[in-house]
Design a protein around this motif. Structure first.
Motif, PDB file in Angstrom:
ATOM      1  N   GLN A  35       0.852  -1.189   0.000  1.00 29.80           N
ATOM      2  CA  GLN A  35       0.000   0.000   0.000  1.00 29.80           C
ATOM      3  C   GLN A  35       0.883   1.232   0.000  1.00 29.80           C
ATOM      4  OE1 GLN A  35      -3.405   0.219   2.700  1.00 29.80           O
ATOM      5  NE2 GLN A  35      -3.173   2.412   2.794  1.00 29.80           N
ATOM      6  N   ARG A  42      -0.217   4.886  -0.680  1.00 29.36           N
ATOM      7  CA  ARG A  42      -0.758   6.111  -0.098  1.00 29.36           C
ATOM      8  C   ARG A  42      -2.186   6.255  -0.616  1.00 29.36           C
ATOM      9  NH1 ARG A  42       1.361  10.999   1.872  1.00 29.36           N
ATOM     10  NH2 ARG A  42      -0.042  12.730   1.496  1.00 29.36           N
ATOM     11  N   THR A  43      -2.952   7.090   0.036  1.00 32.00           N
ATOM     12  CA  THR A  43      -4.326   7.311  -0.370  1.00 32.00           C
ATOM     13  C   THR A  43      -4.485   8.743  -0.822  1.00 32.00           C
ATOM     14  OG1 THR A  43      -5.125   5.601   1.107  1.00 32.00           O
ATOM     15  CG2 THR A  43      -6.710   7.248   0.407  1.00 32.00           C
ATOM     16  N   THR A  80      -6.953  11.813  -1.861  1.00 35.03           N
ATOM     17  CA  THR A  80      -8.318  12.194  -1.498  1.00 35.03           C
ATOM     18  C   THR A  80      -8.707  13.607  -1.913  1.00 35.03           C
ATOM     19  OG1 THR A  80      -7.536  12.985   0.648  1.00 35.03           O
ATOM     20  CG2 THR A  80      -8.283  10.691   0.523  1.00 35.03           C
ATOM     21  N   ASP A  81      -7.819  14.307  -2.572  1.00 35.90           N
ATOM     22  CA  ASP A  81      -8.139  15.680  -2.956  1.00 35.90           C
ATOM     23  C   ASP A  81      -9.455  15.710  -3.741  1.00 35.90           C
ATOM     24  OD1 ASP A  81      -8.254  18.228  -4.304  1.00 35.90           O
ATOM     25  OD2 ASP A  81      -6.109  18.437  -3.918  1.00 35.90           O
ATOM     26  N   ILE A 101     -12.139   8.694  -4.079  1.00 35.19           N
ATOM     27  CA  ILE A 101     -10.829   8.608  -3.446  1.00 35.19           C
ATOM     28  C   ILE A 101     -10.192   7.283  -3.821  1.00 35.19           C
ATOM     29  CG2 ILE A 101     -11.622  10.030  -1.536  1.00 35.19           C
ATOM     30  CD1 ILE A 101     -11.760   7.561   0.113  1.00 35.19           C
ATOM     31  N   VAL A 151      -6.999   4.332  -3.141  1.00 35.81           N
ATOM     32  CA  VAL A 151      -5.875   3.783  -2.393  1.00 35.81           C
ATOM     33  C   VAL A 151      -4.905   3.224  -3.422  1.00 35.81           C
ATOM     34  CG1 VAL A 151      -5.140   2.175  -0.597  1.00 35.81           C
ATOM     35  CG2 VAL A 151      -7.435   3.162  -0.524  1.00 35.81           C
TER      36      VAL A 151
END
Lengths: 285, 285
Positions: free
Chosen positions: A104, A106-107, A109-110, A124, A126
DNA sequence: CCAATAGTGTCTGTAAGACAATATGGG
DNA sequence: CCCATATTGTCTTACAGACACTATTGG
């Protein structure tokens, strides 16, 4: 505050008496829509270049644009990790080991990252990084009308990512990536560069059996700088379980030269102390 | 596949002609509800223990249970990072620098992690790590009826996290954390331990001005093992910009002993080559 | 033999581990 | 002076960088 006041020392679990009643009457009525997707940066080395698997989107938004493979997480049925494995199989046709090779990243979300925000849907994602040696040429699958390996260096990542951060789009000459995928891919590349330092990840990039030179070429390609051959050999062989000798085999290198000893992946996952690049990400200033 | 077939070399941007039309007619009607939250592991050192800020939940689920502070991301209005900063201010009353002190840890998406899944709402959370020196005693704020610092070692994290992974709950004697927050907190601790190795993060844990011994105590506390004092000093002072000398000041240490030289945080962010623990996370086997 | 690549030996500088020795404050 | 802590010095060991040298293949 009253009902389960003594909960502090008792340990958790959402199965309390009062709470069971609350849950029974709970309806998530008024939640505005978030959509959850996964995106995969699947990296490999082809002809001495770091390459990433891109697909040509068959659906809106960014239809016919190049993008990282990915898709929606199935609501209520899976985690992002499970969705990533599923998408990876769908896109490449390969089964994959989860913990070993999927990381993983980063996520993202902007709210501006997906145009569907204009219609009230915040998407969003992942992001994951996957590594591969010896992947077959990809097959176009669901919601993609083409798929191919692109050399990462040809994608003008830094300029694309900067342009995205500044104005939300990119108009350069390299293939423009959909959404914020240039940013994701840049982060993925940096993650991989860093992980080569302190893990045995590099062995995932080469098909077995491999020579020390093969392994060194992985570092050269990913880092953009070649470790000194003699010292590199010493280091790799001195870390127990980094590589293990393979029985002598037949290989035909292009030209002449002494044939190399061959190795397979060892059981070690960490390299300690790490291999160090000259100019790591952080910097001292 | 047809309309913008020549997009490949032109660069991205979702503002194509055909796509603008599609977006105008797009309605995200049938998306099942995901909820997006942020959770914060706010760490500090108090009386030589690594402590985390926990709140007592004032609302369902896990009402009256201890949990990491956090809350919902405002739909369409902010990113997870912005929401984290906002929540942090709401919970602690402090303004915070985003990039410097807030670190995205990982995103947790297992459908079983929140009981509201039973009502059809999948709640996913983006976890952040924040560091603090000298935070005042927290004030109970919105949706929390109490807040306090807990020594991380008192929380029985490993057993809680394992129990969560195995059966989705925990019935030990330590304060049980709501949701999967024991897992998140364990990941956060490991992240911080690792970052002490290759960043100057430790200086964030001590109020200025500080002595080299103060800084060393941070490592001792977070790592659980003390670096050798003389070598530690040499290393810290040899990294340019790790610490800078502060003008001699007045301090009254508890007992006798030579008063230490005092320093402030330098401008460096990376430590290269890194400080190494004896037993790092990865392991060699 | 030569070209080309693999692999070894060795010198050197840097830095960490260990620990002794010295400095500086308060009783 | 004694104690406690800070700070310096130094010896030793580990290891990376650099680079010369040897080994083994094909032509």
């Amino acid at each position: 505050v009253t009902a389960s006041g003594g909960r502090t020392g008792r340990g958790g679990g959402a199965g309390g008496d009062e709470e069971a009643g609350w849950l029974a009457g709970y309806r998530p009525a008024d939640f505005p829509p978030f959509a959850l997707t996964v995106d995969l940066a699947i990296l490999t080395i082809r002809s001495r270049s770091l390459c990433v698997l891109l697909i040509r989107r068959g659906e809106h938004p960014y239809r016919a644009g190049w993008a990282l493979p990915g898709g929606h997480v199935r609501h209520g049925a899976e985690s992002a990790e499970q969705a990533a494995v599923r998408e990876l199989r769908e896109e490449t046709g390969l089964t994959w080991a989860v913990d070993t090779d999927l990381d993983q990243l980063r996520t993202y979300t902007d709210p501006r990252r997906d145009p569907r925000m204009a219609a009230g849907l915040q998407v969003i994602t992942v992001a994951f990084v996957a590594l591969a040696a010896d992947l077959p040429d990809p097959v176009a699958a669901t919601d993609a009308d083409a798929a191919r390996w692109w050399p990462v260096d040809d994608l003008d990542l830094d300029r694309q990512a900067t342009a995205w951060a500044d104005q939300g789009r990119y108009d350069g000459t390299a293939p423009g990536l959909a959404f914020d995928h240039a940013v994701i891919l840049r982060d993925a590349r940096e993650r991989v560069r860093a992980k080569l330092e302190y893990t045995t990840l590099a062995t995932r990039f080469v098909p077995e059996p491999f020579s020390i030179s093969d392994l060194r070429r992985v570092y050269t390609t990913v880092w953009g700088q070649e470790p000194e051959p003699a010292n590199f050999r010493r280091k790799v062989l001195s870390v127990p379980g980094f590589v293990v000798p393979a029985p002598a085999a037949h290989r035909a290198p292009g030209g002449g030269g002494r044939p190399p000893a061959l190795y397979r992946r060892g059981s070690a996952t960490g390299v300690h102390p790490p291999l160090l690049r000259e100019t790591p990400g952080g910097g001292t200033g």
